[in-house]
Design a protein around this motif. Structure first.
Motif, PDB file in Angstrom:
ATOM      1  N   ASP A 127       0.829  -1.208   0.000  1.00  0.00           N
ATOM      2  CA  ASP A 127       0.000   0.000   0.000  1.00  0.00           C
ATOM      3  C   ASP A 127       0.864   1.258   0.000  1.00  0.00           C
ATOM      4  N   ARG A 130       2.436   1.713  -3.389  1.00  0.00           N
ATOM      5  CA  ARG A 130       1.439   2.235  -4.322  1.00  0.00           C
ATOM      6  C   ARG A 130       1.217   3.736  -4.076  1.00  0.00           C
ATOM      7  N   LEU A 131       1.177   4.126  -2.790  1.00  0.00           N
ATOM      8  CA  LEU A 131       1.007   5.539  -2.450  1.00  0.00           C
ATOM      9  C   LEU A 131       2.205   6.361  -2.938  1.00  0.00           C
ATOM     10  N   LYS A 133       4.150   5.662  -5.491  1.00  0.00           N
ATOM     11  CA  LYS A 133       4.051   5.793  -6.948  1.00  0.00           C
ATOM     12  C   LYS A 133       3.015   6.840  -7.331  1.00  0.00           C
ATOM     13  N   GLU A 134       1.883   6.821  -6.610  1.00  0.00           N
ATOM     14  CA  GLU A 134       0.838   7.808  -6.891  1.00  0.00           C
ATOM     15  C   GLU A 134       1.353   9.223  -6.615  1.00  0.00           C
ATOM     16  N   ASN A 135       2.080   9.365  -5.510  1.00  0.00           N
ATOM     17  CA  ASN A 135       2.654  10.672  -5.180  1.00  0.00           C
ATOM     18  C   ASN A 135       3.656  11.123  -6.234  1.00  0.00           C
ATOM     19  N   LEU A 137       3.650  10.207  -9.396  1.00  0.00           N
ATOM     20  CA  LEU A 137       2.890  10.602 -10.579  1.00  0.00           C
ATOM     21  C   LEU A 137       2.269  11.979 -10.394  1.00  0.00           C
ATOM     22  N   LEU A 138       1.720  12.214  -9.187  1.00  0.00           N
ATOM     23  CA  LEU A 138       1.117  13.518  -8.910  1.00  0.00           C
ATOM     24  C   LEU A 138       2.166  14.623  -8.952  1.00  0.00           C
ATOM     25  N   GLU A 141       3.039  15.263 -12.490  1.00  0.00           N
ATOM     26  CA  GLU A 141       1.939  16.007 -13.105  1.00  0.00           C
ATOM     27  C   GLU A 141       1.944  17.455 -12.624  1.00  0.00           C
TER      28      GLU A 141
END
Length: 302
Positions: A127, A130-131, A133-135, A137-138, A141
């Motif tokens: 988890d 995954r967080l 990786k999301e961070n 990507l954010l 971006e």
């Protein structure tokens, strides 16, 4: 009838048998106790080793949780709650494993809880990964949007600068420009008649005549004209309260008037009465219109 040839009688033989049985029983008991003690020592050693292994495993799990915090991630409420529960369980296990002796049942319970904790950490790390990786990507971006915003801002600033320059050029191009500027000195008789003179002692006023150069960009409307007069020493002759702005700065003017420009070759005239006595030498004038220098001229008075 007894057998006199047998040196050991029957009673002594029974005693011997009894002693043999007792010795055998003692040997068996000692062997049993030795084996039992050996097994107990082996079991104790196994329990002690397992305690150390479990303690090490718990410490590794705690280190993993600390590494997650070192990532400086903004964890969700769910992950924070799970981490809190995990740390509570770790504290309980560490306290249990610090006990001097663990029963077999306690050891089995501890083993299960460590396995459960390890399984939890596997899911928890997934988890967190995954967080992360999301961070990432954010962040990418956000950086992309920031770069786009900076580019747009720079582009807008560049366009605004170009627009200002274009507006300035248009404004400059639309400003009136004087042509054929000529100055005449006059004395004024008591009757009000103006007589042209060339001597400073006779002069009372200057009359400035000028044409407007053809300009398709100039606005056909009223335009304010400002006059600045300088004496032979280069001193401006002006009232300090008469202020206007031209060529990007604020300055004083000697006189002003308004003209109606229609691009029809009209010749304009502007009179200026000297509040002081004229002195010998060259007087110079500068005309301004629409915030820019309009024209210049000089006159020599003897």
């Amino acid at each position: 009838m007894s057998d006199k040839s047998d040196p050991v009688n029957k009673g002594d033989r029974n005693k011997i048998y009894f002693l043999v049985v007792v010795i055998i029983a003692l040997l068996g008991t000692n062997a049993f106790l030795f084996i039992k003690d050996k097994k107990e020592n082996e079991r104790f050693a196994t329990v002690s080793t397992e305690k150390d292994r479990l303690r090490l495993e718990v410490e590794k799990i705690e280190v993993e949780l600390d590494k997650v915090n070192a990532l400086n991630l903004t964890l969700s409420e769910k992950l924070l709650k799970e981490q809190e529960l995990a740390r509570g369980k770790i504290a309980e296990l560490k306290a249990a494993l610090q006990k001097g002796v663990l029963t077999q049942t306690e050891l089995i319970v501890a083993q299960k809880e460590v396995r459960d904790l390890r399984e939890f950490m596997k899911t928890y790390n997934e988890d967190v990964l995954r967080l992360k990786k999301e961070n990432s990507l954010l962040k990418n971006e956000r950086d992309s949007l920031k770069a786009s915003a900076n580019f747009a801002s720079e582009r807008a600033s560049e366009l605004e600068k170009r627009n200002r320059e274009l507006r300035e050029k248009v404004k400059t191009g639309a400003a009136l420009k004087a042509a054929n500027v000529h100055i005449t000195a006059y004395k004024v008789k008591s009757s009000g008649k103006n007589i042209e003179v060339t001597r400073a002692s006779s002069a009372k006023k200057l009359s400035v005549k000028f044409d407007i150069a053809p300009n398709e960009l100039a606005q056909k409307d009223y335009h304010k004209i400002y006059l600045r007069v300088f004496d032979p020493a280069g001193n401006l002759i002006a009232n300090e309260n008469n202020m206007f702005e031209a060529d990007g700065q604020e300055m004083q003017f000697s006189s002003s008037t308004s003209i109606s420009y229609n691009d029809d070759n009209t010749t304009f005239n502007m009179d200026w009465i000297n509040p002081n006595e004229f002195i010998k030498g060259e007087y110079s004038i500068i005309l301004y219109a629409d915030g820019y220098t309009m024209g210049r001229a000089e006159i020599m008075l003897r």
